[in-house]
Design an enzyme around this catalytic site. Structure first.
Site, mmCIF file in Angstrom:
data_model
loop_
_atom_site.group_PDB
_atom_site.id
_atom_site.type_symbol
_atom_site.label_atom_id
_atom_site.label_comp_id
_atom_site.label_asym_id
_atom_site.label_seq_id
_atom_site.Cartn_x
_atom_site.Cartn_y
_atom_site.Cartn_z
ATOM 1 N NE ARG A 48 17.316 -1.682 1.122
ATOM 2 C CZ ARG A 48 18.344 -1.069 0.507
ATOM 3 N NH1 ARG A 48 18.219 -0.653 -0.737
ATOM 4 N NH2 ARG A 48 19.486 -0.895 1.139
ATOM 5 C CE1 TYR A 100 -8.554 -0.523 -4.584
ATOM 6 C CE2 TYR A 100 -6.275 0.213 -4.740
ATOM 7 C CZ TYR A 100 -7.282 -0.406 -4.039
ATOM 8 O OH TYR A 100 -7.025 -0.906 -2.789
ATOM 9 C CG ASP A 172 -4.243 -1.464 -12.233
ATOM 10 O OD1 ASP A 172 -4.248 -2.688 -12.470
ATOM 11 O OD2 ASP A 172 -4.463 -0.998 -11.097
#
Length: 392
Positions: A48, A100, A172
């Site tokens: 992780r 989005y 983005d």
């Protein structure tokens, strides 16, 4: 040697394995790592927190976006959500009005639970953007081209406006990828990708990437990534690295086909409007031409209504009718019930996401085959329209 072109970097950015000479990055399927010393741990302890395969991917995207540090997440929304976790209670964020649908949902239904306020603005209007900034605004978040109506925001001006008001700029960059647009070079602080799309390109993984411009922001986002834990698995990281190697060839061919298809649709009588940033008459064309080197492989177009859209979709034979984009297969989407289903209808209508709007991500099929398929589907739409008119 001069700086290598991106097409070369896509293939060679990861290099070869120093120990074995393997041309592909080794796949480290390990959750934990033995430590040789009681007092000093090695660079990896638990996957992780870090995995060698994922690290190679993160170093690669940082290099491609000209940033200082890259991060690989389990999805594009995991990357976006983690970036928003840099905010604190009492902060305010400006967001592109036609963002989005998943981002819209996170901002409106999750951020507010943490007492983070937001304002959606038309970022093609710099005056509106400037007027919406508050003393507690900490992030200006934008998509350009926007999804799905391809509005263009001036990244450089937005970043300057943000810095003048002590804000960060998040961009983005999914539609353009590093091949066509590098927001960090234009002043942005953080760039985001749904790597599920063009970077992977084969509809086989879900992944998100983020790159920070400076080390301090990278340290902060790294803490969020490790704490939140929504990291990309080693197998998917390996697969994504392979996808990136072919990005240059894939996106160039898809973009060339998209241009031809956009011209065809623009001239077709059944199409009411085409949204494509490569058109010279597109309102944002001069800005896009300045800040990007290509128009990309995604376009949207509007038919008369929902029934026309239904007839068109059900008549097509080649494109997939599916969620997502950026794959070797052409993918047709219906934003009202797919990418922007989480946005209320009245909000969709304000943004031009009508019931007749369709989004097409052009793949690698032969352009002539796609044009022939589009033509026969549009003929069905015109027949339906003619039959409906004859009943009046």
């Amino acid at each position: 040697m001069t700086t290598q072109k991106l097409e070369t970097q896509f293939i060679h950015a990861t290099g070869v394995d120093r120990e074995t000479g393997a041309v592909n990055v080794p796949l480290y399927l390990s959750s934990t790592y033995h430590q040789e010393s009681f007092d000093e741990f090695g660079p990896f302890d638990y996957s992780r927190s870090g995995n060698p395969t994922r690290l190679k991917l993160e170093e690669t995207i940082a290099k491609l976006e000209n940033g200082t540090r890259g991060f690989a997440f389990s999805s594009g929304m995991a990357a976006i959500s983690s970036a928003f976790m840099l905010l604190s209670a009492g902060d305010h964020v400006l967001v592109s009005k036609d963002v989005y649908g998943g981002t819209y949902r996170f901002v409106t239904e999750v951020l507010n639970k943490f007492q983070i306020d937001y304002t959606f603005v038309n970022m093609t209007d710099l005056s509106e953007m400037a007027e919406a900034i508050r003393p507690n605004t900490k992030v200006i978040y934008l998509e350009t081209p926007s999804n799905p109506v391809m509005n263009i925001t001036d990244i450089e001006i937005a970043a300057k406006l943000a810095k003048a008001n002590d804000c960060l700029t998040f961009v983005d960059n999914t539609f353009m990828t590093p091949l066509y647009q590098n927001p960090l070079d234009l002043g942005a602080d953080l760039v985001l990708h749904s790597a599920t799309k063009f970077l992977s390109g084969h509809s086989d993984i879900i992944a998100g990437l983020a790159v920070t411009k400076d080390a301090e922001l990278g340290t902060r986002l790294g803490f969020i990534q490790n704490t939140f834990g929504s990291v990309l698995g080693a197998q998917d990281a390996y697969t994504l690295i392979q996808g990136i190697k072919t990005l240059g060839a894939r996106l160039k061919q898809s973009s060339a086909s998209a241009r031809i298809i956009a011209d065809y649709l623009h001239s077709h009588p059944a199409i009411e409007e085409v949204y494509y940033p490569g058109f010279r008459f597109h309102p944002g064309y001069p800005i896009h031409e300045r800040q990007a080197t290509g128009a990309g492989a995604v376009l949207s177009f509007r038919l008369a209504d929902k029934e026309a859209a239904r007839t068109f979709v059900e008549s097509l034979q080649i494109p997939l009718f599916a969620v997502s984009l950026g794959a070797v297969e052409s993918i047709l989407s219906y934003p009202a019930t797919m990418s922007h289903a989480s946005m209320p209808k009245e909000e969709r209508d304000k943004r031009g996401i009508t019931d007749g709007l369709l989004r097409l991500s052009v793949g690698l099929e032969h352009t002539d085959d796609l044009l022939e398929d589009l033509e026969q589907a549009l003929q069905k739409v015109r027949q339906q329209t003619g039959n409906a008119s004859s009943l009046l």
